[in-house]
Design a protein around this motif. Structure first.
Motif, PDB file in Angstrom:
ATOM      1  N   ASN A 174      11.150 -75.637 -54.921  1.00  0.00           N
ATOM      2  CA  ASN A 174      11.492 -76.066 -53.377  1.00  0.00           C
ATOM      3  C   ASN A 174      12.402 -75.083 -52.726  1.00  0.00           C
ATOM      4  O   ASN A 174      13.420 -74.810 -52.758  1.00  0.00           O
ATOM      5  CB  ASN A 174      12.535 -77.548 -53.556  1.00  0.00           C
ATOM      6  CG  ASN A 174      12.633 -77.892 -52.205  1.00  0.00           C
ATOM      7  OD1 ASN A 174      12.026 -77.950 -51.228  1.00  0.00           O
ATOM      8  ND2 ASN A 174      13.921 -78.765 -52.227  1.00  0.00           N
ATOM      9  N   THR A 175      11.319 -74.511 -51.763  1.00  0.00           N
ATOM     10  CA  THR A 175      12.076 -73.084 -51.122  1.00  0.00           C
ATOM     11  C   THR A 175      12.734 -73.720 -50.018  1.00  0.00           C
ATOM     12  O   THR A 175      13.354 -72.293 -49.314  1.00  0.00           O
ATOM     13  CB  THR A 175      10.892 -72.194 -50.972  1.00  0.00           C
ATOM     14  OG1 THR A 175       9.796 -72.814 -50.092  1.00  0.00           O
ATOM     15  CG2 THR A 175      10.166 -71.799 -52.090  1.00  0.00           C
ATOM     16  N   ASN A 176      12.652 -74.731 -49.194  1.00  0.00           N
ATOM     17  CA  ASN A 176      13.270 -74.776 -47.886  1.00  0.00           C
ATOM     18  C   ASN A 176      14.552 -75.778 -48.250  1.00  0.00           C
ATOM     19  O   ASN A 176      15.222 -76.070 -46.987  1.00  0.00           O
ATOM     20  CB  ASN A 176      12.158 -75.715 -47.079  1.00  0.00           C
ATOM     21  CG  ASN A 176      11.955 -76.919 -47.365  1.00  0.00           C
ATOM     22  OD1 ASN A 176      12.523 -77.421 -48.427  1.00  0.00           O
ATOM     23  ND2 ASN A 176      11.102 -77.750 -46.681  1.00  0.00           N
TER      24      ASN A 176
ATOM     25  N   THR B 268       9.931 -84.500 -49.068  1.00  0.00           N
ATOM     26  CA  THR B 268       9.287 -83.623 -50.580  1.00  0.00           C
ATOM     27  C   THR B 268       8.197 -84.588 -51.182  1.00  0.00           C
ATOM     28  O   THR B 268       8.729 -85.825 -51.355  1.00  0.00           O
ATOM     29  CB  THR B 268      10.405 -83.128 -51.147  1.00  0.00           C
ATOM     30  OG1 THR B 268      11.289 -84.338 -52.079  1.00  0.00           O
ATOM     31  CG2 THR B 268      11.034 -82.018 -50.509  1.00  0.00           C
TER      32      THR B 268
ATOM     33  N   ASN C 117       4.538 -73.370 -51.664  1.00  0.00           N
ATOM     34  CA  ASN C 117       5.454 -73.471 -50.815  1.00  0.00           C
ATOM     35  C   ASN C 117       5.742 -71.925 -49.725  1.00  0.00           C
ATOM     36  O   ASN C 117       5.939 -72.393 -48.627  1.00  0.00           O
ATOM     37  CB  ASN C 117       6.836 -73.999 -51.245  1.00  0.00           C
ATOM     38  CG  ASN C 117       6.700 -75.418 -52.082  1.00  0.00           C
ATOM     39  OD1 ASN C 117       6.078 -76.293 -51.239  1.00  0.00           O
ATOM     40  ND2 ASN C 117       7.764 -75.720 -52.833  1.00  0.00           N
TER      41      ASN C 117
ATOM     42  N   THR D 241       1.487 -77.488 -47.083  1.00  0.00           N
ATOM     43  CA  THR D 241       2.122 -78.773 -47.308  1.00  0.00           C
ATOM     44  C   THR D 241       1.187 -79.872 -47.842  1.00  0.00           C
ATOM     45  O   THR D 241      -0.067 -79.652 -47.665  1.00  0.00           O
ATOM     46  CB  THR D 241       2.641 -79.641 -45.880  1.00  0.00           C
ATOM     47  OG1 THR D 241       1.663 -79.548 -44.958  1.00  0.00           O
ATOM     48  CG2 THR D 241       3.696 -78.590 -45.177  1.00  0.00           C
TER      49      THR D 241
ATOM     50  N   LYS E 219       4.033 -82.689 -46.811  1.00  0.00           N
ATOM     51  CA  LYS E 219       5.493 -82.701 -47.570  1.00  0.00           C
ATOM     52  C   LYS E 219       5.556 -81.453 -48.312  1.00  0.00           C
ATOM     53  O   LYS E 219       4.679 -80.789 -48.755  1.00  0.00           O
ATOM     54  CB  LYS E 219       5.808 -83.878 -48.236  1.00  0.00           C
ATOM     55  CG  LYS E 219       5.843 -84.780 -47.498  1.00  0.00           C
ATOM     56  CD  LYS E 219       6.329 -86.188 -48.223  1.00  0.00           C
ATOM     57  CE  LYS E 219       6.577 -87.600 -47.273  1.00  0.00           C
ATOM     58  NZ  LYS E 219       6.793 -88.672 -48.290  1.00  0.00           N
ATOM     59  N   THR E 220       6.704 -80.818 -48.518  1.00  0.00           N
ATOM     60  CA  THR E 220       6.997 -79.818 -49.399  1.00  0.00           C
ATOM     61  C   THR E 220       6.957 -80.265 -50.979  1.00  0.00           C
ATOM     62  O   THR E 220       7.389 -81.584 -51.139  1.00  0.00           O
ATOM     63  CB  THR E 220       8.362 -79.123 -49.101  1.00  0.00           C
ATOM     64  OG1 THR E 220       8.420 -78.439 -47.804  1.00  0.00           O
ATOM     65  CG2 THR E 220       8.701 -77.907 -49.979  1.00  0.00           C
TER      66      THR E 220
ATOM     67  N   LYS F 129       8.535 -80.431 -54.677  1.00  0.00           N
ATOM     68  CA  LYS F 129       9.761 -80.193 -55.478  1.00  0.00           C
ATOM     69  C   LYS F 129       9.512 -80.469 -56.857  1.00  0.00           C
ATOM     70  O   LYS F 129       9.028 -81.259 -57.072  1.00  0.00           O
ATOM     71  CB  LYS F 129      10.924 -81.180 -54.767  1.00  0.00           C
ATOM     72  CG  LYS F 129      11.920 -81.039 -55.665  1.00  0.00           C
ATOM     73  CD  LYS F 129      13.122 -81.968 -55.461  1.00  0.00           C
ATOM     74  CE  LYS F 129      14.521 -81.785 -56.048  1.00  0.00           C
ATOM     75  NZ  LYS F 129      15.444 -83.003 -55.601  1.00  0.00           N
TER      76      LYS F 129
END
Length: 387
Positions: free
Chosen positions: A32-34, A43, A75, A80, A84-85, A87
């Motif tokens: 999860n880079t953000n 996410t 990511n 997306t 969504k990102t 995780k």
């Protein structure tokens, strides 16, 4: 060579990997880079579980690193998944089936994971598959080779070959291509992987017309194999099948050569990584084993360099399998267009995936239809024998 018909007839891994540095601690989230969390609604959580401590951690950490790399790349590329990102949340099973079931429950109840890439070992994966039947969570194990795993339900899939497939192909290869007519086997009686390969190799080799002159077992954790190898030496077999993991293989090969045994060694995918733990590669010269990839394939080399740059060590088969299975699950969710379990499972059943290990589809049992490679050890290096 394609194995669709062999897989569908009901016919691995086992697994080798090297202890690698990991970008997160077991039980923590990665990929999860953000900085967002599952609680924000920004996410999609993918779960992973495996042995990150203990005797089998070399396998679990390699799988986790492969999964982590796939999700990190996704990511970091700004992609997306359904807007969504992604995780990644992981839990350490310590190689224990009860711990694995508890980890699965945490992933579903607490972390709201929509799919699981895991487990790593056959036993823990089967336990998780059984626990998932009330929900139908999509589960994709990179490395569970026992037939029982995908028999838990139609939501369970594997990225590796089953033990019967791998053993059958190696037996036929030894007889037809290597020209061996007699064999001996030394195996770990405390390992389902080793026991399964032994049983299926013996059946397939004898079905071809070969003779298995002797089968010698040893206990899990043994380091001295001279008693078993002395009996095997007297058989003077053309080939010795060693269906074990690479730590045992390195010791067995060295002790066998010290006793004057000249038979060719052969084995399964548990051999991958054996050169990293031997102190004398010459004892492995000429050995042949089956694996998931050819070491001199350009795509494999490029990916291995990328992996080594991130984790500081060369990958083996478990890392490749973890990476491909993570990307395969992402593709399935994209094609499902939903995080609904049934929709993702249906997408997995119909997947047509191209990864670093090549093309993969699933048969009606959730087992893979893909290529298998034969590797030989020559001058202290892995070399493709045949694909």
């Amino acid at each position: 060579m394609k194995f669709k018909q062999l897989v569908k007839s009901g016919l691995v891994l086992g697994l080798a990997a090297t202890l690698v540095a990991c970008s997160s601690e077991p039980g923590k989230d990665t990929g999860n880079t953000n900085g967002t969390t599952a609680d924000t609604g920004d996410t999609i959580v993918l779960g992973a579980l495996g042995p990150y401590d203990g005797d089998y951690s070399v396998y679990g950490i390699a799988v986790k690193n492969g999964i982590d790399l796939a999700i990190s790349e996704y990511n970091e590329a700004g992609k997306t998944l359904l807007g969504k990102t992604i995780k990644l949340v992981t839990y350490d099973t310590k190689g224990d089936n009860t711990e694995a079931t508890n980890a699965y429950n945490k992933l579903i109840d607490n972390d709201k994971a929509v799919a699981i890439v895991g487990g790593v070992l056959s036993g823990e994966s089967t336990a998780v598959g059984s626990a998932s039947q009330g929900i139908g969570t999509p589960i994709l194990s990179p490395s569970a080779t026992a037939l029982a795993f995908t028999e838990t339900g139609d939501n369970a899939f594997r990225g590796c070959f089953t033990d019967p497939i791998q053993a059958k192909m190696m037996a036929e290869f030894a007889y037809d291509t290597l020209g061996h007519k007699t064999a001996a086997v030394i195996y770990n009686t405390g390992s389902d992987y080793s026991d399964g390969l032994t049983e299926n190799f013996k059946a397939a080799f004898e079905a071809k017309g070969g003779q298995v002159l002797g089968v010698e077992g040893y206990a899990d954790g043994d380091k001295d194999f001279n008693s078993q190898l002395t009996k095997i030496k007297e058989l003077n077999a053309d080939v010795i099948y060693i269906p074990n993991y690479y730590q045992d293989i390195a010791l067995i090969a060295k002790q066998a050569r010290a006793l004057g045994i000249e038979s060719q060694f052969i084995g399964g995918d548990g051999w991958d990584g054996v050169l990293s733990v031997t102190d004398d590669a010459s004892v492995l010269e000429g050995a042949v084993f089956c694996n998931h990839y050819s070491p001199d394939d350009a795509n494999i080399i490029a990916w291995a360099e990328k992996y080594e740059a991130k984790y500081g060590i060369e990958p083996a088969s478990f890392a490749f399998l973890g990476y491909d299975c993570a990307n395969l699950m992402i593709q399935a969710i994209e094609e499902a267009g939903s995080t609904d379990s049934a929709a993702i499972v249906e997408a997995l059943k119909n997947i047509s995936f191209d990864g670093v290990l090549g093309h993969l589809e699933f048969d009606e049992n959730g087992d893979p239809i893909k290529d298998l490679a034969y590797i030989t050890i020559k001058d202290g290096k892995y070399t493709s024998y045949q694909k």
